[in-house]
Motif scaffolding. Structure first.
Motif, PDB file in Angstrom:
ATOM      1  N   GLY A  68      -8.737   5.206  -0.220  1.00  0.00           N
ATOM      2  CA  GLY A  68      -9.430   3.846   0.173  1.00  0.00           C
ATOM      3  C   GLY A  68      -8.379   2.804  -0.117  1.00  0.00           C
ATOM      4  O   GLY A  68      -8.693   1.423   0.084  1.00  0.00           O
ATOM      5  N   ARG A  69      -7.149   2.821  -0.607  1.00  0.00           N
ATOM      6  CA  ARG A  69      -5.990   2.009  -0.757  1.00  0.00           C
ATOM      7  C   ARG A  69      -5.391   1.491   0.762  1.00  0.00           C
ATOM      8  O   ARG A  69      -5.403   2.166   1.684  1.00  0.00           O
ATOM      9  N   HIS A  70      -5.097   0.403   0.783  1.00  0.00           N
ATOM     10  CA  HIS A  70      -4.531  -0.107   2.016  1.00  0.00           C
ATOM     11  C   HIS A  70      -3.051   0.183   2.063  1.00  0.00           C
ATOM     12  O   HIS A  70      -2.247  -0.040   1.038  1.00  0.00           O
ATOM     13  N   TYR A  71      -2.543   0.290   3.564  1.00  0.00           N
ATOM     14  CA  TYR A  71      -1.023   0.373   3.524  1.00  0.00           C
ATOM     15  C   TYR A  71      -0.778   0.091   4.917  1.00  0.00           C
ATOM     16  O   TYR A  71      -1.859  -0.538   5.625  1.00  0.00           O
ATOM     17  N   GLU A  72       0.492  -0.648   5.082  1.00  0.00           N
ATOM     18  CA  GLU A  72       0.607  -1.222   6.325  1.00  0.00           C
ATOM     19  C   GLU A  72       1.776  -0.304   7.442  1.00  0.00           C
ATOM     20  O   GLU A  72       2.195   0.656   6.655  1.00  0.00           O
ATOM     21  N   GLY A  73       1.667  -0.621   8.584  1.00  0.00           N
ATOM     22  CA  GLY A  73       2.372   0.391   9.490  1.00  0.00           C
ATOM     23  C   GLY A  73       1.638   1.460   9.791  1.00  0.00           C
ATOM     24  O   GLY A  73       0.367   1.624   9.647  1.00  0.00           O
ATOM     25  N   SER A  74       2.251   2.601  10.262  1.00  0.00           N
ATOM     26  CA  SER A  74       1.640   3.719  10.584  1.00  0.00           C
ATOM     27  C   SER A  74       2.401   5.183  10.154  1.00  0.00           C
ATOM     28  O   SER A  74       3.117   5.776  10.995  1.00  0.00           O
ATOM     29  N   PRO A  75       2.415   5.259   8.779  1.00  0.00           N
ATOM     30  CA  PRO A  75       3.305   6.255   8.160  1.00  0.00           C
ATOM     31  C   PRO A  75       2.396   7.545   8.695  1.00  0.00           C
ATOM     32  O   PRO A  75       1.124   7.581   8.857  1.00  0.00           O
ATOM     33  N   ALA A  76       3.069   8.807   8.370  1.00  0.00           N
ATOM     34  CA  ALA A  76       2.404  10.035   8.649  1.00  0.00           C
ATOM     35  C   ALA A  76       1.492  10.397   7.445  1.00  0.00           C
ATOM     36  O   ALA A  76       0.540  11.118   7.332  1.00  0.00           O
ATOM     37  N   TYR A  77       1.987   9.891   6.461  1.00  0.00           N
ATOM     38  CA  TYR A  77       1.373  10.048   4.874  1.00  0.00           C
ATOM     39  C   TYR A  77       0.938   8.957   4.215  1.00  0.00           C
ATOM     40  O   TYR A  77       1.900   8.100   4.376  1.00  0.00           O
ATOM     41  N   CYS A  78      -0.156   8.874   3.473  1.00  0.00           N
ATOM     42  CA  CYS A  78      -0.447   7.549   2.948  1.00  0.00           C
ATOM     43  C   CYS A  78       0.508   7.512   1.610  1.00  0.00           C
ATOM     44  O   CYS A  78       0.873   8.421   0.945  1.00  0.00           O
ATOM     45  N   PRO A  79       1.161   6.401   1.600  1.00  0.00           N
ATOM     46  CA  PRO A  79       2.075   5.947   0.555  1.00  0.00           C
ATOM     47  C   PRO A  79       1.511   5.917  -0.969  1.00  0.00           C
ATOM     48  O   PRO A  79       2.384   6.050  -1.920  1.00  0.00           O
ATOM     49  N   ASN A  80       0.255   6.245  -1.076  1.00  0.00           N
ATOM     50  CA  ASN A  80      -0.367   5.855  -2.207  1.00  0.00           C
ATOM     51  C   ASN A  80      -0.965   7.314  -2.924  1.00  0.00           C
ATOM     52  O   ASN A  80      -0.685   7.595  -3.880  1.00  0.00           O
ATOM     53  N   CYS A  81      -1.651   8.082  -1.920  1.00  0.00           N
ATOM     54  CA  CYS A  81      -2.006   9.498  -2.453  1.00  0.00           C
ATOM     55  C   CYS A  81      -1.384  10.655  -2.110  1.00  0.00           C
ATOM     56  O   CYS A  81      -1.573  11.515  -2.189  1.00  0.00           O
ATOM     57  N   GLY A  82      -0.516  10.279  -0.671  1.00  0.00           N
ATOM     58  CA  GLY A  82       0.188  11.369   0.171  1.00  0.00           C
ATOM     59  C   GLY A  82      -0.718  12.246   0.887  1.00  0.00           C
ATOM     60  O   GLY A  82      -0.094  13.226   1.382  1.00  0.00           O
ATOM     61  N   HIS A  83      -1.902  12.128   1.162  1.00  0.00           N
ATOM     62  CA  HIS A  83      -2.472  12.624   2.218  1.00  0.00           C
ATOM     63  C   HIS A  83      -2.321  12.377   3.567  1.00  0.00           C
ATOM     64  O   HIS A  83      -1.739  11.139   3.702  1.00  0.00           O
ATOM     65  N   LYS A  84      -2.339  13.551   4.350  1.00  0.00           N
ATOM     66  CA  LYS A  84      -1.687  13.121   5.901  1.00  0.00           C
ATOM     67  C   LYS A  84      -2.866  11.974   6.550  1.00  0.00           C
ATOM     68  O   LYS A  84      -4.129  12.391   6.631  1.00  0.00           O
ATOM     69  N   VAL A  85      -2.402  11.045   7.193  1.00  0.00           N
ATOM     70  CA  VAL A  85      -3.248   9.887   7.666  1.00  0.00           C
ATOM     71  C   VAL A  85      -2.720   9.698   9.208  1.00  0.00           C
ATOM     72  O   VAL A  85      -3.440   9.010   9.941  1.00  0.00           O
ATOM     73  N   GLU A  86      -1.694  10.519   9.688  1.00  0.00           N
ATOM     74  CA  GLU A  86      -1.298  10.292  10.892  1.00  0.00           C
ATOM     75  C   GLU A  86      -2.289  10.783  11.839  1.00  0.00           C
ATOM     76  O   GLU A  86      -3.029  11.826  11.742  1.00  0.00           O
ATOM     77  N   GLY A  87      -2.827  10.064  12.969  1.00  0.00           N
ATOM     78  CA  GLY A  87      -3.617  10.494  13.938  1.00  0.00           C
ATOM     79  C   GLY A  87      -5.018  10.302  13.439  1.00  0.00           C
ATOM     80  O   GLY A  87      -6.087  10.538  14.301  1.00  0.00           O
ATOM     81  N   TYR A  88      -5.232   9.526  12.408  1.00  0.00           N
ATOM     82  CA  TYR A  88      -6.576   9.211  11.761  1.00  0.00           C
ATOM     83  C   TYR A  88      -7.329   8.013  12.640  1.00  0.00           C
ATOM     84  O   TYR A  88      -6.526   6.997  13.179  1.00  0.00           O
ATOM     85  N   SER A  89      -8.648   8.345  12.958  1.00  0.00           N
ATOM     86  CA  SER A  89      -9.292   7.272  13.716  1.00  0.00           C
ATOM     87  C   SER A  89     -10.733   6.839  12.867  1.00  0.00           C
ATOM     88  O   SER A  89     -11.074   7.676  12.377  1.00  0.00           O
TER      89      SER A  89
END
Length: 93
Positions: A68-89
């Motif tokens: 639920g935390r916010h991040y900027e840009g489009s990283p492959a993994y969440c910088p906060n929790c480490g889950h894969k977020v690439e390709g998420y819609s």
């Protein structure tokens, strides 16, 4: 006449401060531009108008669907929790 000149300089300085804040400048930089425009308008006002960004600098933050935390840009993994977020819609997976 001096009073009118001071009023015009103060109005321009306040406009420069508000415009700088809306364009994404930090407070200390905006105050610096404001003081420069007030004290030496003939130099600082044209310099500010020439160097300011054309549009506001807005950060676009994306929420992680796992933490639920916010991040900027489009990283492959969440910088906060480490889950894969690439390709998420937001339409669902």
């Amino acid at each position: 006449m001096r009073f009118i000149g001071l009023l015009i300089a103060a109005a321009v300085a306040v406009w420069v401060y508000m415009d700088a804040k809306s364009k994404g400048y930090k407070t200390i930089s905006a105050v610096g531009w404001m003081l420069g425009a007030f004290l030496l308008m003939i130099v600082f006002l044209p310099l500010y108008l020439f160097t300011r960004p054309r549009q506001s600098q807005v950060e676009i933050l994306t929420p992680c669907k796992y933490c639920g935390r916010h991040y900027e840009g489009s990283p492959a993994y969440c910088p906060n929790c480490g889950h894969k977020v690439e390709g998420y819609s937001f339409n669902g997976e």
